[in-house]
Design a protein around this motif. Structure first.
Motif, PDB file in Angstrom:
ATOM      1  N   ILE B 200       0.837  -1.200   0.000  1.00 57.79           N
ATOM      2  CA  ILE B 200       0.000   0.000   0.000  1.00 57.79           C
ATOM      3  C   ILE B 200       0.868   1.245   0.000  1.00 57.79           C
ATOM      4  N   VAL B 201       1.948   1.229   0.799  1.00 59.43           N
ATOM      5  CA  VAL B 201       2.813   2.416   0.832  1.00 59.43           C
ATOM      6  C   VAL B 201       3.538   2.580  -0.498  1.00 59.43           C
ATOM      7  N   GLU B 202       4.012   1.460  -1.069  1.00 56.50           N
ATOM      8  CA  GLU B 202       4.728   1.573  -2.346  1.00 56.50           C
ATOM      9  C   GLU B 202       3.835   2.112  -3.444  1.00 56.50           C
ATOM     10  N   GLN B 203       2.529   1.762  -3.410  1.00 59.33           N
ATOM     11  CA  GLN B 203       1.635   2.207  -4.467  1.00 59.33           C
ATOM     12  C   GLN B 203       1.315   3.690  -4.359  1.00 59.33           C
ATOM     13  N   GLN B 204       1.679   4.313  -3.209  1.00 60.94           N
ATOM     14  CA  GLN B 204       1.368   5.735  -3.073  1.00 60.94           C
ATOM     15  C   GLN B 204       2.521   6.605  -3.521  1.00 60.94           C
ATOM     16  N   ALA B 205       3.373   6.069  -4.400  1.00 60.58           N
ATOM     17  CA  ALA B 205       4.560   6.812  -4.813  1.00 60.58           C
ATOM     18  C   ALA B 205       4.188   8.080  -5.561  1.00 60.58           C
ATOM     19  N   ASN B 206       3.111   8.045  -6.354  1.00 59.54           N
ATOM     20  CA  ASN B 206       2.778   9.217  -7.142  1.00 59.54           C
ATOM     21  C   ASN B 206       1.803  10.141  -6.429  1.00 59.54           C
ATOM     22  N   VAL B 207       0.751   9.561  -5.875  1.00 59.42           N
ATOM     23  CA  VAL B 207      -0.255  10.401  -5.232  1.00 59.42           C
ATOM     24  C   VAL B 207      -0.759   9.679  -3.987  1.00 59.42           C
ATOM     25  N   PRO B 208      -0.701  10.356  -2.813  1.00 56.47           N
ATOM     26  CA  PRO B 208      -1.171   9.673  -1.595  1.00 56.47           C
ATOM     27  C   PRO B 208      -2.669   9.461  -1.635  1.00 56.47           C
ATOM     28  N   TYR B 209      -3.151   8.473  -0.905  1.00 51.88           N
ATOM     29  CA  TYR B 209      -4.544   8.090  -1.009  1.00 51.88           C
ATOM     30  C   TYR B 209      -5.489   9.088  -0.370  1.00 51.88           C
ATOM     31  N   ILE B 210      -4.947  10.049   0.407  1.00 49.18           N
ATOM     32  CA  ILE B 210      -5.856  11.029   0.969  1.00 49.18           C
ATOM     33  C   ILE B 210      -6.403  11.919  -0.131  1.00 49.18           C
ATOM     34  N   VAL B 211      -5.684  12.030  -1.255  1.00 52.04           N
ATOM     35  CA  VAL B 211      -6.182  12.810  -2.378  1.00 52.04           C
ATOM     36  C   VAL B 211      -7.230  12.017  -3.142  1.00 52.04           C
ATOM     37  N   LEU B 212      -7.007  10.696  -3.245  1.00 51.34           N
ATOM     38  CA  LEU B 212      -7.950   9.880  -4.001  1.00 51.34           C
ATOM     39  C   LEU B 212      -9.197   9.550  -3.195  1.00 51.34           C
ATOM     40  N   ALA B 213      -9.092   9.541  -1.886  1.00 52.54           N
ATOM     41  CA  ALA B 213     -10.235   9.111  -1.072  1.00 52.54           C
ATOM     42  C   ALA B 213     -10.270   9.912   0.212  1.00 52.54           C
ATOM     43  N   PRO B 214     -10.517  11.221   0.138  1.00 51.05           N
ATOM     44  CA  PRO B 214     -10.491  12.036   1.363  1.00 51.05           C
ATOM     45  C   PRO B 214     -11.554  11.633   2.371  1.00 51.05           C
ATOM     46  N   ILE B 215     -12.755  11.257   1.879  1.00 49.01           N
ATOM     47  CA  ILE B 215     -13.811  10.891   2.825  1.00 49.01           C
ATOM     48  C   ILE B 215     -13.438   9.626   3.579  1.00 49.01           C
ATOM     49  N   ALA B 216     -12.876   8.655   2.867  1.00 45.37           N
ATOM     50  CA  ALA B 216     -12.474   7.413   3.536  1.00 45.37           C
ATOM     51  C   ALA B 216     -11.406   7.696   4.581  1.00 45.37           C
ATOM     52  N   ALA B 217     -10.463   8.603   4.259  1.00 47.42           N
ATOM     53  CA  ALA B 217      -9.415   8.944   5.226  1.00 47.42           C
ATOM     54  C   ALA B 217     -10.038   9.544   6.477  1.00 47.42           C
ATOM     55  N   LEU B 218     -11.006  10.443   6.265  1.00 48.29           N
ATOM     56  CA  LEU B 218     -11.651  11.083   7.397  1.00 48.29           C
ATOM     57  C   LEU B 218     -12.418  10.071   8.241  1.00 48.29           C
ATOM     58  N   ILE B 219     -13.122   9.150   7.561  1.00 44.68           N
ATOM     59  CA  ILE B 219     -13.873   8.131   8.297  1.00 44.68           C
ATOM     60  C   ILE B 219     -12.923   7.267   9.115  1.00 44.68           C
ATOM     61  N   PHE B 220     -11.812   6.851   8.503  1.00 47.37           N
ATOM     62  CA  PHE B 220     -10.854   6.027   9.235  1.00 47.37           C
ATOM     63  C   PHE B 220     -10.281   6.791  10.421  1.00 47.37           C
ATOM     64  N   PHE B 221      -9.945   8.051  10.203  1.00 48.29           N
ATOM     65  CA  PHE B 221      -9.367   8.873  11.267  1.00 48.29           C
ATOM     66  C   PHE B 221     -10.334   8.983  12.443  1.00 48.29           C
ATOM     67  N   ILE B 222     -11.605   9.329  12.145  1.00 44.71           N
ATOM     68  CA  ILE B 222     -12.580   9.529  13.209  1.00 44.71           C
ATOM     69  C   ILE B 222     -12.874   8.221  13.938  1.00 44.71           C
ATOM     70  N   SER B 223     -13.118   7.143  13.176  1.00 45.48           N
ATOM     71  CA  SER B 223     -13.495   5.901  13.846  1.00 45.48           C
ATOM     72  C   SER B 223     -12.323   5.301  14.596  1.00 45.48           C
ATOM     73  N   SER B 224     -11.092   5.484  14.129  1.00 42.65           N
ATOM     74  CA  SER B 224     -10.001   4.927  14.923  1.00 42.65           C
ATOM     75  C   SER B 224      -9.731   5.785  16.148  1.00 42.65           C
ATOM     76  N   MET B 225     -10.064   7.082  16.090  1.00 42.13           N
ATOM     77  CA  MET B 225      -9.985   7.873  17.313  1.00 42.13           C
ATOM     78  C   MET B 225     -10.990   7.387  18.336  1.00 42.13           C
ATOM     79  N   ALA B 226     -12.173   7.004  17.866  1.00 44.15           N
ATOM     80  CA  ALA B 226     -13.162   6.446  18.789  1.00 44.15           C
ATOM     81  C   ALA B 226     -12.707   5.091  19.310  1.00 44.15           C
ATOM     82  N   GLU B 227     -12.028   4.314  18.448  1.00 40.79           N
ATOM     83  CA  GLU B 227     -11.487   3.033  18.890  1.00 40.79           C
ATOM     84  C   GLU B 227     -10.461   3.213  19.981  1.00 40.79           C
TER      85      GLU B 227
END
Lengths: 118, 399, 179
Positions: B200-227
């Motif tokens: 997953i890290v190697e595949q982000q060589a050109n563009v990080p996934y927060i650009v491709l999936a900002p909502i998913a990043a936010l969901i992961f961030f919020i729910s793991s903070m709750a975790e």
């Protein structure tokens, strides 16, 4: 393939030992003077009344149940997502169908009021 | 010297292997010893990091609240965690009567183990990852689940009504927020085509996934903070609410382990967000100089962790019914929608030959607009309903 | 014996002991803890068999979800989590004897089959890609797409069924909401 797991197989027991060592050390170093008042259960300073059991709401069980269903769904979806780059479009739609069926389940739970915290 | 710069971790591994084989061990056994050594080093670093994080949090919360924080013990108060550790070490641990001794004692240990175990699959630098298994993402989910179990054990073994109640509520919250977290973890797997963290890290060589999936990043961030039980989701250990919840009956270093484990969990989820969505060790010249990759990883993790702390010290605590409504009626349907939209949009973009970034960003933007509209419609209808019942109440009061 | 065989023996012994303790112990919550240990042992077996995906699925679903469900169920339905009567019947030695005889018989029968006493042949395909291959197999039309979609319907049925059973009727919930 198997030797990729060696590090994790070592890190988990090591992770078990690393907090255990300070706790054992503390047991050796700290004072140990038990008496019955200190060891009684804590209830905001008042004496305990009655047995220790709680009549808990069925809500807890329902949340765990819905979680089990969604966990199994995610487990099915992970291989689908891993093979995503090699799939033609109709295979993606099959996965989407899987998700939509379970979204209907979530909608049912929502409308039935199973997700309320009473 | 050149090889130390371009491949320091491989060089360390090679020297250790040579040393051990010269001492007489076979290659297989030497490999095992190196892995064990690496595990011990990583575990120790994690524990020290956990202690250091408590200092960082206290300093940062102090600055947020316009005061200085610990600055007496050592330069800038850096020895404060050591002082706290020594204090906790010498406290008497009072085991409550009727407590289940074995389960009571192993609960804090299992909780810390579940956090340290996560670091086995986090890629720290190019070619530096503990276990390069191809199911890293699900490994994170499963080891996180063990932490949930330890809280249940702690609450039950304390033989205390309030600990049990607190443990039930905590486990209900953790279990609820695991659903959007697991669903959001599908997105990096989808975009990278693999469940292995290194891939997953190697595949982000050109563009990080927060650009491709900002909502998913936010969901992961919020729910793991709750975790991780961080505010605004820390109802379950708030002193004013349920008197520290599941760890009422824990004192001394057993409580200290719960405490350090929680802070370490917060830092670990920052590291996971950085790895999965911000590109981990990716950065200019990271491939050729792995030490730079390590620095990039730590920098990104610190930025995300500062975000975690910022959220923690800015928002009021959520009530338990708000918590559950937010999860089941907003985050879970949203994460399902994000998966469907991302899967369809990405495949369509690749087949139609359009730019992946553009199509995915556009799809996410459309989803955000749809959500905003939906929430607005729901708020309007709720307000209208309130006005109708309010009118009836006012009419009833006047009648 | 190779190191792998020692690891297998150790984990097998742990799993068996944990499984026996689940059944024999009087305290229900302790039984749940032993069950968790047995499930973790099975997860290690999956790793030894090169099925890493199934191992993490085992831990994530069984230990992370189902074990918690079992513990909730125990605490919801029992006020006393410990039985006072003995857990083992008086003629347990008869059952032990019968199972030993059965085990011996099965062992002699199985060792007669030549293909079962050699090591398993390596599977075709690169083990690195096992998750990807599984994903493709799950949705390709000539493999497992029908069970895949049927599984989702099954999960839907489980969800609806369990909510129908577990949810208290509306009257009881309204009472609780007002109290």
């Amino acid at each position: 393939m198997l030797d990729q797991w060696i590090f994790a197989a070592f890190l988990l027991p090591v992770g078990l030992l690393i907090p255990a060592v300070p706790i054992v050390l503390a047991a050796l170093v700290s004072p140990h003077k038990p008496n019955s008042i200190k060891q009684s259960t804590y209830e905001c300073g008042v004496e305990t009344v009655g047995e220790t059991w709680v009549q808990f709401k069925v809500q807890y069980y329902i949340f765990a149940l819905v979680f089990v269903v969604f966990d199994v769904e995610a487990v099915f979806l992970f291989p689908w997502a891993a093979a995503y780059n090699l799939m033609p479009f109709y295979m993606v739609l099959e996965g989407v169908l899987f998700i939509l069926i379970l979204a209907a389940g979530l909608l049912y739970a929502w409308r039935k009021g199973a997700l309320e915290w009473v | 010297m050149g090889v130390v710069l371009t491949d320091p971790f491989g060089w360390i591994g090679q020297t250790l292997l040579e040393l051990l084989t010269r001492l007489g061990l076979q290659v297989g056994a030497a490999n095992l010893v190196i892995n064990l050594l690496g595990a011990v080093v990583l575990g120790t670093i994690c524990m020290t990091l956990g202690a250091l994080i408590t200092w960082v949090e206290r300093k940062v919360v102090a600055r947020f609240q316009d005061r200085l924080g610990p600055n007496r013990v050592g330069p800038f108060g850096l020895l404060q965690p050591i002082a706290d550790g020594i204090k906790l070490l010498t406290k008497e641990t009072v085991t409550p009567t009727g407590a289940d001794t074995i389960v009571y004692n192993i609960a804090p240990v299992v909780m810390v183990m579940s956090v340290i175990g996560l670091w086995a699959v986090i890629p720290l630098a190019p070619r530096l990852i503990g276990s390069d298994i191809n199911v890293g993402v699900l490994y994170i989910v499963s080891v996180g689940g063990i932490g949930t179990l330890s809280i249940m054990m702690a609450g039950w073994a304390s033989n205390n009504k309030y600990a049990l109640l607190g443990a039930f509520r905590t486990v209900a919250q953790l279990v609820s927020y695991e659903v959007p977290m697991v669903l959001a973890l599908l997105i990096p797997t989808l975009l990278a085509g693999s469940m292995g963290m290194a891939t997953i890290v190697e595949q982000q060589a050109n563009v990080p996934y927060i650009v491709l999936a900002p909502i998913a990043a936010l969901i992961f961030f919020i729910s793991s903070m709750a975790e991780a039980g961080k505010a605004p989701f820390d109802l379950l250990e708030a002193e004013s609410e349920i008197v520290a919840g599941y760890n009422i009956e824990y004192g001394g270093l057993k409580f200290g382990m719960f405490y350090v484990g929680e802070f370490l969990h917060g830092f670990t989820i920052a590291a996971l967000t950085a790895v999965l969505f911000l590109g981990g060790w990716q950065g200019p010249l990271a491939e050729s100089y792995p030490l730079l990759g390590l620095i990039y990883f730590l920098a990104k993790t610190s930025v995300v962790y500062f975000g975690v702390m910022w959220v923690r010290f800015s928002f009021p605590r959520l009530r338990i019914d708000q918590l559950n409504t937010f999860n089941w009626k907003f985050l879970t349907p949203l994460s399902l929608a994000v998966i469907v939209v991302t899967a369809v949009a990405d495949k369509w973009a690749v087949q139609a030959g359009l730019s992946r970034v553009g199509v995915l960003l556009g799809a996410n933007a459309l989803l955000v607009l749809a959500i905003v509209w939906l929430i607005g419609a729901y708020a309007r209808s709720a307000r209208r309903r309130l006005e109708r019942t309010g009118d009836k109440q006012a009419a009833g009061a006047h009648a | 014996m190779s190191a792998l065989q020692w690891v297998f023996l150790l984990i097998a012994a742990t799993t068996l002991v944990a499984a026996i303790m689940v059944v024999v112990g009087p305290n229900l919550v302790h039984a749940a803890m032993w069950l968790i240990l047995a499930l973790a042992g099975v997860a290690v077996f999956f790793v030894l068999l090169d099925a890493g995906f199934l191992a993490v699925v085992q831990v994530a679903v069984y230990i992370g979800a189902i074990a918690i469900l079992i513990i909730f169920a125990i605490m919801l339905t029992r006020h006393l989590t410990a039985d006072t009567e003995p857990q083992v019947t008086r003629s347990w030695w008869l059952a032990a004897l019968a199972s030993m005889v059965l085990f011996g018989g099965l062992l002699t029968m199985l060792t007669q089959i030549p293909t079962l006493t050699v090591g398993a042949p390596p599977l075709p395909g690169n083990p690195e890609n096992n998750v990807r291959d599984l994903g493709q197999a799950l949705v390709s039309l000539d493999q497992y797409v029908l069970p895949f979609e049927t599984a989702s319907v099954l999960l839907l049925a489980a969800l609806i069924g369990s909510i129908v059973i577990a949810l208290p009727p509306k009257a009881a919930r309204a009472d609780e909401a007002e109290s």
